[in-house]
Each structure stands twice: as structure tokens, then as C-alpha cells.
Design a protein around this motif. Structure first.
Motif, mmCIF file in Angstrom:
data_model
loop_
_atom_site.group_PDB
_atom_site.id
_atom_site.type_symbol
_atom_site.label_atom_id
_atom_site.label_comp_id
_atom_site.label_asym_id
_atom_site.label_seq_id
_atom_site.Cartn_x
_atom_site.Cartn_y
_atom_site.Cartn_z
ATOM 1 N N LEU A 1 -64.196 -48.192 56.708
ATOM 2 C CA LEU A 1 -64.471 -49.480 56.079
ATOM 3 C C LEU A 1 -65.275 -49.330 54.798
ATOM 4 O O LEU A 1 -65.108 -50.111 53.847
ATOM 5 N N ASP A 2 -66.162 -48.336 54.771
ATOM 6 C CA ASP A 2 -67.013 -48.136 53.599
ATOM 7 C C ASP A 2 -67.133 -46.637 53.341
ATOM 8 O O ASP A 2 -68.059 -45.983 53.829
ATOM 9 N N PRO A 3 -66.202 -46.061 52.587
ATOM 10 C CA PRO A 3 -66.217 -44.611 52.352
ATOM 11 C C PRO A 3 -67.492 -44.116 51.679
ATOM 12 O O PRO A 3 -67.788 -42.920 51.734
ATOM 13 N N ALA A 4 -68.246 -45.002 51.039
ATOM 14 C CA ALA A 4 -69.480 -44.602 50.356
ATOM 15 C C ALA A 4 -70.701 -44.622 51.273
ATOM 16 O O ALA A 4 -71.820 -44.342 50.822
ATOM 17 N N ASP A 5 -70.520 -44.966 52.558
ATOM 18 C CA ASP A 5 -71.645 -45.055 53.490
ATOM 19 C C ASP A 5 -72.096 -43.644 53.870
ATOM 20 O O ASP A 5 -71.528 -43.011 54.767
ATOM 21 N N MET A 6 -73.095 -43.129 53.180
ATOM 22 C CA MET A 6 -73.564 -41.764 53.412
ATOM 23 C C MET A 6 -74.199 -41.593 54.787
ATOM 24 O O MET A 6 -74.165 -40.506 55.358
ATOM 25 N N ARG A 7 -74.781 -42.658 55.309
ATOM 26 C CA ARG A 7 -75.414 -42.541 56.627
ATOM 27 C C ARG A 7 -74.375 -42.215 57.693
ATOM 28 O O ARG A 7 -74.567 -41.322 58.529
ATOM 29 N N ALA A 8 -73.253 -42.955 57.671
ATOM 30 C CA ALA A 8 -72.191 -42.707 58.641
ATOM 31 C C ALA A 8 -71.566 -41.334 58.425
ATOM 32 O O ALA A 8 -71.257 -40.615 59.385
ATOM 33 N N ASP B 1 -73.014 -38.628 57.137
ATOM 34 C CA ASP B 1 -73.958 -37.601 57.594
ATOM 35 C C ASP B 1 -73.991 -37.510 59.112
ATOM 36 O O ASP B 1 -73.980 -36.405 59.680
ATOM 37 N N ASN B 2 -74.052 -38.660 59.789
ATOM 38 C CA ASN B 2 -74.151 -38.638 61.242
ATOM 39 C C ASN B 2 -72.882 -38.103 61.888
ATOM 40 O O ASN B 2 -72.933 -37.368 62.878
ATOM 41 N N ALA B 3 -71.713 -38.492 61.348
ATOM 42 C CA ALA B 3 -70.455 -37.974 61.885
ATOM 43 C C ALA B 3 -70.338 -36.481 61.625
ATOM 44 O O ALA B 3 -69.895 -35.712 62.488
ATOM 45 N N ALA B 4 -70.760 -36.048 60.433
ATOM 46 C CA ALA B 4 -70.694 -34.622 60.097
ATOM 47 C C ALA B 4 -71.588 -33.790 61.005
ATOM 48 O O ALA B 4 -71.284 -32.633 61.309
ATOM 49 N N SER B 5 -72.696 -34.402 61.470
ATOM 50 C CA SER B 5 -73.613 -33.666 62.345
ATOM 51 C C SER B 5 -73.005 -33.371 63.712
ATOM 52 O O SER B 5 -73.507 -32.520 64.447
ATOM 53 N N ARG C 1 -72.996 -31.507 54.040
ATOM 54 C CA ARG C 1 -72.297 -32.030 52.862
ATOM 55 C C ARG C 1 -70.861 -31.507 52.807
ATOM 56 O O ARG C 1 -69.955 -32.226 52.375
ATOM 57 N N GLU C 2 -70.636 -30.291 53.240
ATOM 58 C CA GLU C 2 -69.286 -29.735 53.241
ATOM 59 C C GLU C 2 -68.430 -30.330 54.361
ATOM 60 O O GLU C 2 -67.202 -30.325 54.277
ATOM 61 N N ARG C 3 -69.101 -30.794 55.408
ATOM 62 C CA ARG C 3 -68.351 -31.386 56.524
ATOM 63 C C ARG C 3 -67.916 -32.815 56.237
ATOM 64 O O ARG C 3 -67.146 -33.395 56.994
ATOM 65 N N HIS C 4 -68.435 -33.409 55.177
ATOM 66 C CA HIS C 4 -68.039 -34.785 54.834
ATOM 67 C C HIS C 4 -66.527 -34.902 54.674
ATOM 68 O O HIS C 4 -65.925 -35.897 55.092
#
Length: 541
Positions: free
Chosen positions: A442-449, A451-455, A465-468
Motif C-alpha cells: 500500500l505504501d512502498p515508501a514505508d521504511m518502518r514496514a 525494515d521490520n519485514a526485512a528483519s 537495507r539489502e533485504r528491502h
């Protein structure tokens, strides 16, 4: 107007009604006591300013770093001191404050009704007003969410200030006017949306019986309230500007905000009459143009309602007072001044007093009898109360809150992020992943989501950052709501980085080996990759 109708002694009937209203509040909101801390509650329940009993910061600073609301903060200090951080105690304080507010609504309705009806003490209109106010599910957000302590306190002192002003009118005793001003200050130090009290008091002076005149002293009495409102507004704006709260909330031009403001009252009227789509976070679907059909229809409806109320002010002055209360107290949260979000149930808490009063008066006029009024009010309040009990359950914990909110507002990225964050604290990591992916989609610019998904990916996949990019590739494969992770891949799009997706699924399955949700997602993944035998094996399991 007698003292009994305002702040004086209660009749036996009024005492019985007050006891019944208190019982209704306990029955309807009792299950809220079992709730925990949700959403922003940690700003207060875990705030070291309260735990360290830092009175200097509470009285002369910003206890939560955002707002100056020392009256609210002192009650949280009380909760920490007495309940030692137990959510049950915080909720109990909210419930007790709500009971007091409900009883004040009854007293206010008695005072307003007695201005025009001589035998108001025998009428059940005040009781019906308070009953309808207390039982409505739109009250749940304020009572069941600890963060809304400021709304409860501001409403309580706002009602007290209004009642004391009415009693001052009756007896012209200077100390009552001073007490009213004091309550207004306490209301302001609880929440700044009470700034409109001088306008409301002016309405009370304007709407009067035939032949009744207002003295110069009554009009001059509004001056200290205006001064308090001006000083409080200046203080609030200075603090909000410094903390960037207002700057973050503003959108568009004043014309666009006015177009939205004209549509907001009808939204709340619809929610009051048909409270079937209640959400903690509503989608802002208002038109920003005056020329749009929605804005024109809302403007026309408001003009018709306001014209009718003013035209009937002699025959039905109660309607002018009640609907005037609704409109005036809605002004600070109608987005003429920035609010974030644009609409919320908590914004209706104080304006709902006017709507409940109008409803009770109309019932009484149509039914012509206390017995009929009581029966109809009860028939309306019972289903509303049942809905409220259910709404309280939604506010029990973060997972139930955000699951319900996501189902009702599935196009809000922030809602899915909050759901993912609450699920991230549990073994249900696949569901947390789905919520994060929905937020990213819904919001590709949402860095919080992101980062959390990448974790959630194994650290072998490189820095977060590479997992984004891996997260974005998964989000591309997630079907539109209501389809979820078990249907991942059912889209007309090539799957990028399938090896990373497979590794993630096995990694999450190790954390939650019983997750049917994740196994179905893996089966769909293998089906899309052409490994039908692996998909069939998973489905057989």
C-alpha cells in the motif's frame, strides 16, 4: 430554574436514575477492565516521568514529549502510585471518570430542559439523554483506550464549567462564575479542544424563552472565558508548533480543509445512527472540492438542518441547543484546524452530548409520556449496549484491535504495520510478515514496514537495507485483500528471488512449525515454481 436542576440536591427519583446510569456504565464497560495496554498507551504506562514522580516536568514541561496536559498527567501519576502499572487499574480510573461524565450529562440535560419546561424534574428526558450517551458503541474508544484519559477529563470539566455557568445565571453569585472559569482552565489543561466553550455559552444566552431577555452582566460574563480560550489556544499552538504536531497533520489549502469540514458532521451523524462500521482508523475518503457532489450534498444538508433548528428555536428551543452543541463542540476537530487522523470516534465524545439530548427530546415530543419514552430509550439502548460490549473486546489487546481495524480499513498502510508489529512479538511470524507486506504494497515508501519485514529474513541475506528488495519482491506476489499469505503467488507476475522466499519460509517454519498459514503459503509457492510434487506433499501433511 432551581438548584436541584443544576448542582444542588437531587430528588429521590434523580438519585435512583443516577444509580441506574452508574449500573449501566458498569454493565456495558465492565469488560474493558480486562483489557491491556494498546496502541500508544506505553507513552503513559511506561513513561519514566510518572514512575519517577517528576512533578516539575508534569507541571512545567511536556510529560509525553508532545502535549502540555498536566491534569491528565497527574491522573496517570495517581495510577502509577496506586496501581503500580497494572492495566486493570488504569482502565478502572477511565471507567470511574466515564461514570462521572455520564452523571454530569444527566445533570446538564436537566439544566437545559428546565430552561423551557417548567416540570422538567418529572421528565425522563435527562435520564434518556444520559442513557443513550453512555450505551453507544462510539464511546468505546474513549473509555476502553487508556490514552483517551485526556478526552474524559476535558469533557468532565467542560460539563462542570457549563453547569456552574448556568447556576451562576440563576443566582448571579460571583463565586460560581469563578468556579466555572476554574473548571474551564482545568478542561483546557486536559485537552485543548474545549476552546469553544465561550461560543457554547453564547449559544445558551441566545436561545431563550419567549420574552426572556439577557442582561449586560450575562454577556460581560463571557469575557473571562474568552480570555482563557485565547490564552490557552496561544499556548497550545506554540507547543504544537514547536513539536511539529500541527505541521505533520496539515494538508492542502484552507479551501480544501473547509470542504472536508463541511462533510464531517454528516459522517458523524451517520455513524451515530448506524454504528455498524466502527473502526479505530477510518479511511479519509472526503472530497477536497466544494464543487464535488459529496461536498455540495453535505453543505445543503447542513444548511437545511441549521435553518430548521434556528427557525424552530421558539417552538423547539431544545433542538437548537442540542444541535448547536453538536456543531460548536465539533469545530475544533472538524479539520479546519489540523487533526490527525481526520476523523475518529474520540472526536465525537463531547459533541455526542448534544446529539443524545436532541434524540431524547424528539422521543419525548413524539411519544408524549414518560413511560413510552423510557421503554423506547431502553429498547434503543439495549442493542447499543450489546454492540458496545463487543467493541470493548476489540480494544482488549493490540492484535485484536489491529485485526479488526484492518478488516474494516484494509487500505490504510499504517494499520497493517501496527498489526504486523503486534504479531511480531508472538510466534505468529508468518502473519506478521503478511501484515508488513500489505503495508509495503500500500505504501512502498514505508521504511518502518520494510525494515521490520526485512528483519524476518535470515541474517545470511545481508544487511537489512539489502533485504528491502527481497521484501518488495514478496509484496509483489501478495494478492489483494482479503486474500492473504496462503494465496501468495496467485498474481500475474514473475516471482523474483524465489530462493530467498523459500529460505524465509523454512526459517519462519522453524519458529512456528504448526503454522498452517505458512504451510499453505509454501504450497502455493511451490505450485507457482512448478514443483507440484512438493506442493502436494505439503497439502497432504
Amino acid at each position: 430554574m432551581t438548584d436541584a436542576s443544576l448542582m444542588g440536591r437531587l430528588t429521590a427519583s434523580q438519585r435512583l436514575q443516577a444509580a441506574l446510569l452508574g449500573l449501566v456504565c458498569v454493565i456495558v464497560f465492565g469488560n474493558a477492565l480486562a483489557g491491556g495496554f494498546v496502541w500508544d498507551d506505553n507513552l503513559f504506562s511506561a513513561n519514566q516521568v510518572y514512575w519517577k514522580f517528576d512533578l516539575r516536568t508534569i507541571l512545567f514541561g511536556l510529560a509525553n514529549g508532545l502535549e502540555y496536559q498536566p491534569v491528565r498527567d497527574l491522573t496517570f501519576l495517581f495510577d502509577i502510585l496506586v496501581w503500580r502499572g497494572s492495566p486493570w487499574g488504569f482502565h478502572l480510573t477511565n471507567l470511574l471518570l466515564f461514570i462521572v461524565v455520564t452523571l454530569l450529562v444527566q445533570r446538564l440535560a436537566t439544566a437545559l430542559y428546565s430552561r423551557f419546561i417548567n416540570d422538567s424534574r418529572a421528565s425522563l428526558v435527562p435520564f434518556a439523554t444520559a442513557l443513550l450517551f453512555a450505551s453507544h458503541p462510539l464511546r468505546s474508544e474513549v473509555v476502553a483506550w487508556i490514552t483517551q484519559r485526556n478526552t474524559l477529563l476535558a469533557t468532565l470539566f467542560f460539563l462542570l464549567a457549563t453547569l456552574l455557568f448556568l447556576r451562576w445565571q440563576d443566582g448571579q453569585k460571583g463565586q460560581l462564575l469563578a468556579l466555572s472559569c476554574g473548571c474551564f482552565i482545568l478542561a483546557f489543561l486536559s485537552k485543548a479542544t474545549v476552546v469553544v466553550l465561550p461560543l457554547l455559552l453564547a449559544l445558551l444566552l441566545l436561545v431563550r424563552k419567549d420574552g426572556e431577555s439577557r442582561t449586560r452582566a450575562e454577556w460581560l460574563a463571557l469575557l473571562p472565558f474568552g480570555a482563557i480560550a485565547a490564552a490557552g489556544a496561544a499556548l497550545h499552538l506554540a507547543i504544537a508548533g514547536r513539536t511539529t504536531v500541527i505541521a505533520a497533520a496539515y494538508f492542502g489549502s484552507i479551501q480544501e480543509r473547509l470542504a472536508v469540514a463541511l462533510q464531517i458532521p454528516l459522517f458523524y451523524l451517520k455513524q451515530t445512527l448506524l454504528p455498524t462500521a466502527i473502526s479505530a482508523f477510518y479511511v479519509d475518503a472526503f472530497s477536497r472540492s466544494f464543487a464535488s457532489p459529496g461536498s455540495l450534498a453535505a453543505t445543503l444538508a447542513l444548511v437545511i438542518i441549521l435553518t430548521a433548528c434556528w427557525g424552530l428555536r421558539q417552538r423547539l428551543p431544545e433542538l437548537a441547543l442540542g444541535f448547536g452543541w453538536f456543531i460548536i463542540t465539533l469545530l475544533p476537530v472538524a479539520n479546519l484546524f489540523a487533526t490527525s487522523p481526520v476523523i475518529a470516534d474520540r472526536y465525537l465524545f463531547l459533541p455526542a452530548v448534544g446529539l443524545a439530548f436532541v434524540t431524547a427530546v424528539l422521543m419525548e415530543r413524539l411519544l408524549q409520556g414518560n413511560g413510552k419514552l423510557l421503554c423506547v430509550a431502553a429498547l434503543v439502548a439495549i442493542p447499543l449496549g450489546v454492540m458496545t460490549v463487543g467493541q470493548n473486546r476489540i480494544w482488549h489487546d493490540d492484535i485484536s484491535l489491529w485485526r479488526a481495524t484492518a478488516s474494516r480499513s484494509p487500505l490504510v498502510a499504517g494499520v497493517w504495520f501496527n498489526l504486523g508489529r503486534s504479531l511480531h512479538k508472538t510466534p505468529q511470524l508468518s502473519m506478521a510478515l503478511e501484515a508488513y507486506l500489505r503495508a509495503v504494497k500500500l505504501d512502498p515508501a514505508d521504511m518502518r514496514a520494510l525494515d521490520n519485514a526485512a528483519s524476518l529474513f535470515p541474517s545470511t541475506r545481508g544487511p537489512i537495507r539489502e533485504r528491502h528488495e527481497l521484501v518488495r519482491s514478496l509484496a509483489e506476489q501478495l494478492p489483494d485483500y482479503p486474500a492473504g499469505l496462503p494465496q501468495i503467488g496467485n498474481v500475474q507476475r514473475e516471482w523474483r528471488y524465489p530462493d530467498a522466499a523459500e529460505e524465509l519460509f523454512f526459517y519462519l517454519l522453524a519458529a512456528d512449525p504448526q503454522s498452517m498459514h505458512l504451510r499453505l503459503a509454501m504450497a502455493n509457492f511451490y505450485r507457482k515454481m512448478g514443483a507440484a510434487d512438493r506442493a502436494a506433499a505439503i497439502l497432504r501433511q
